[in-house]
Design an enzyme around this catalytic site. Structure first.
Site, PDB file in Angstrom:
ATOM      1  CB  SER A 105      -0.925   0.005   1.220  1.00  0.00           C
ATOM      2  OG  SER A 105      -0.170  -0.035   2.418  1.00  0.00           O
ATOM      3  N   GLY A 106       0.334   2.295  -0.553  1.00  0.00           N
ATOM      4  CA  GLY A 106       1.071   3.544  -0.608  1.00  0.00           C
ATOM      5  C   GLY A 106       0.248   4.690  -0.078  1.00  0.00           C
ATOM      6  CB  THR A 108      -3.260   7.496  -3.417  1.00  0.00           C
ATOM      7  OG1 THR A 108      -2.684   8.786  -3.193  1.00  0.00           O
ATOM      8  CG2 THR A 108      -4.675   7.656  -3.946  1.00  0.00           C
ATOM      9  CE  LYS A 109      -1.785   4.735  -6.777  1.00  0.00           C
ATOM     10  NZ  LYS A 109      -1.090   5.052  -8.022  1.00  0.00           N
ATOM     11  CB  VAL A 111      -1.045  -3.064  -4.775  1.00  0.00           C
ATOM     12  CG1 VAL A 111      -0.860  -4.007  -5.967  1.00  0.00           C
ATOM     13  CG2 VAL A 111      -0.861  -1.620  -5.225  1.00  0.00           C
ATOM     14  CG  ASP A 237       6.683   9.914  -5.844  1.00  0.00           C
ATOM     15  OD1 ASP A 237       7.826  10.125  -5.401  1.00  0.00           O
ATOM     16  OD2 ASP A 237       5.873   9.136  -5.300  1.00  0.00           O
TER      17      ASP A 237
END
Length: 465
Positions: A105-106, A108-109, A111, A237
């Site tokens: 995970s980051g 915003t998202k 996975v 980024d």
């Protein structure tokens, strides 16, 4: 580990939504899905959502342009772009997924990994409702629904860019799903190539040829981004974590921070590109944009995050002057992307040619055994960096080069050349110590060092079995 379990539990609940709802088929961009549902409380949040919506509509129009046909019934193409491959996965495929697992995970998202009914594994990307992007927004505006929509537009932008930027270096979109479960709740899911994270520490332990491949594929991607259907695209980024490896090939997987807008300016002083250790002057055009800033930003980031670590380390001596020229020119931004790509392609051509080496080793010092390979289970000869960390497996241009290497290592007595080749077409050669056994294998050659005054490893001492 506990955090991963929480993420996975939330993800499973999210995927379960699609089982209960009627699948809407393959998602697409249209006014129904892009409309501003509801009205966020904060004017500032409404403004941010409206801006992201406008940006997304630009990509939407480009995608609709791809779908139009000319009078002959052929699809119209955007100049410089390849037609997107057909997407085959739909909401139904998403609801049928099994073996769902957390990948990462980051900001915003989120996975996930899932398995389709046919057994194929894919990556699933959704908005991370507990990520910092949504959390910071909620803290600022107090509107979870509006903040989720704001983050959703970033994922939609990424999906659109994957459809527009068709290049081997961009992760392939296999399908998408849009579901409006409530009047103000838009859920978006992308189904993508499943890859492995780009781990720089692991790459540093890989053979130079594989590290060069990563850098070459990155340069080819940046060359495309400099002349994409959207114009010059910058990765704001730019980090190794934005890339994955899919079957050994480098792929850009995070595009939500990509932009095709050059920096606006009134004078050259407005165009300085500043990095932690360097800054560069860029000219301001008469049109009020910094000329080539996106291309330069990408190229210098490639230098500082990739080239610096992967190119010079354990490189072939014959290539080091060429590689140093690349390092100097990109580190000072004296090369543009055209010149950089040509320099990389020249290195590749020279490397594949054997680098004009005059090998002094005489192959007559080795006895060639055709139709055999070496049983490596008893091999105790190691070298580094090797394709096989439990032995010595190296890329070689020819048997003569392999003999040169083996003769320069006292513990090496045999080497085997089979049908395996690297991505450059060079042979993968296995080197072993004495006392090995030969095993029949068609189209393989084992070269055994002849006996000498200080050794007894001749071919008669190698057992065949």
């Amino acid at each position: 580990m506990k955090g991963h379990i929480i993420f996975l539990g939330a993800a499973l609940l999210f995927i379960g939504i699609f089982v209960k709802l009627s699948p809407q088929g393959k998602g697409s961009y249209n006014d129904k899905y892009l409309s501003l549902l509801g009205s966020p409380h904060s004017p500032d949040l409404r403004k941010e959502i409206a801006q992201r919506h406008r940006d997304l509509m630009i990509f939407h129009k480009m995608l609709l342009g791809r779908q139009r046909t000319d009078p002959e019934g052929e699809p119209l193409r955007i100049l410089g772009a390849e037609p997107p491959p057909r997407e085959t996965l739909t909401c139904q495929d998403l609801s049928d997924l099994s073996a769902i697992d957390y990948i990462g995970s980051g900001f915003t998202k989120l996975v996930l990994r899932g398995t389709l009914l046919n057994g194929e594994a894919i990556a699933i990307k959704t908005v991370h409702g507990e990520g910092n992007d949504v959390k910071n927004c909620v803290k600022a505006y107090g509107d979870r629904v509006g903040c989720h929509r704001l983050a959703t537009y970033k994922l939609q932008k990424e999906i659109a860019l994957m459809q527009i930027l068709r290049h081997p270096g961009v992760t392939q979109l296999h399908g998408q799903c849009y579901v409006n479960s409530e009047p103000a709740d838009l859920r978006v899911t992308a189904m993508l190539d499943l890859g492995s994270p780009l781990e720089m520490i692991q790459l540093l332990q890989a053979p130079w040829e594989e590290r060069f491949k990563v850098c070459l594929e990155l340069v080819r991607l940046l060359h495309y981004l400099a002349h994409s259907p959207l114009g010059s695209v910058a990765l704001l980024d730019f980090q190794p974590r934005q890339f994955i490896l899919v079957e050994g090939n480098l792929k850009l997987t995070d595009l939500d921070d990509a932009t095709n807008e050059e920096i606006s300016c009134r004078q050259d002083a407005d165009c300085a590109l500043t990095f932690p250790a360097r800054s560069f002057a860029v000219a301001c055009s008469t049109g009020g944009t910094c000329m080539g800033a996106n291309e330069k930003r990408n190229l210098y980031n490639a230098y500082r995050f990739f080239f610096t670590y992967l190119l010079p380390h354990a490189s072939p001596p014959a290539l080091r002057p060429l590689l140093q020229d690349i390092m100097n020119a990109t580190g000072d931004l004296r090369f543009g992307i055209h010149e950089t790509l040509k320099a990389f392609e020249d290195v590749l051509s020279y490397y594949k040619s054997g680098m004009n080496q005059s090998w002094t080793q005489d192959l007559r010092e080795y006895s060639a055994q055709k139709g055999f390979r070496i049983n490596e289970t008893t091999n105790d000869f190691r070298c580094w960096p090797s394709y096989n960390h439990q032995g010595c497996l190296l890329s070689m241009h020819s048997a003569t080069e392999a003999a040169q290497f083996c003769s320069s290592h006292p513990r090496c007595w045999n080497f085997m050349i089979g049908q395996q080749r690297t991505w450059t077409g060079r042979y993968l050669v296995s080197f072993t110590s004495g006392g090995a056994r030969l095993i029949p294998e068609e189209n393989s050659f084992v070269y055994v060092k002849q006996s000498s005054d200080n050794g007894s490893h001749d071919v008669q001492n190698i057992q065949k079995g």
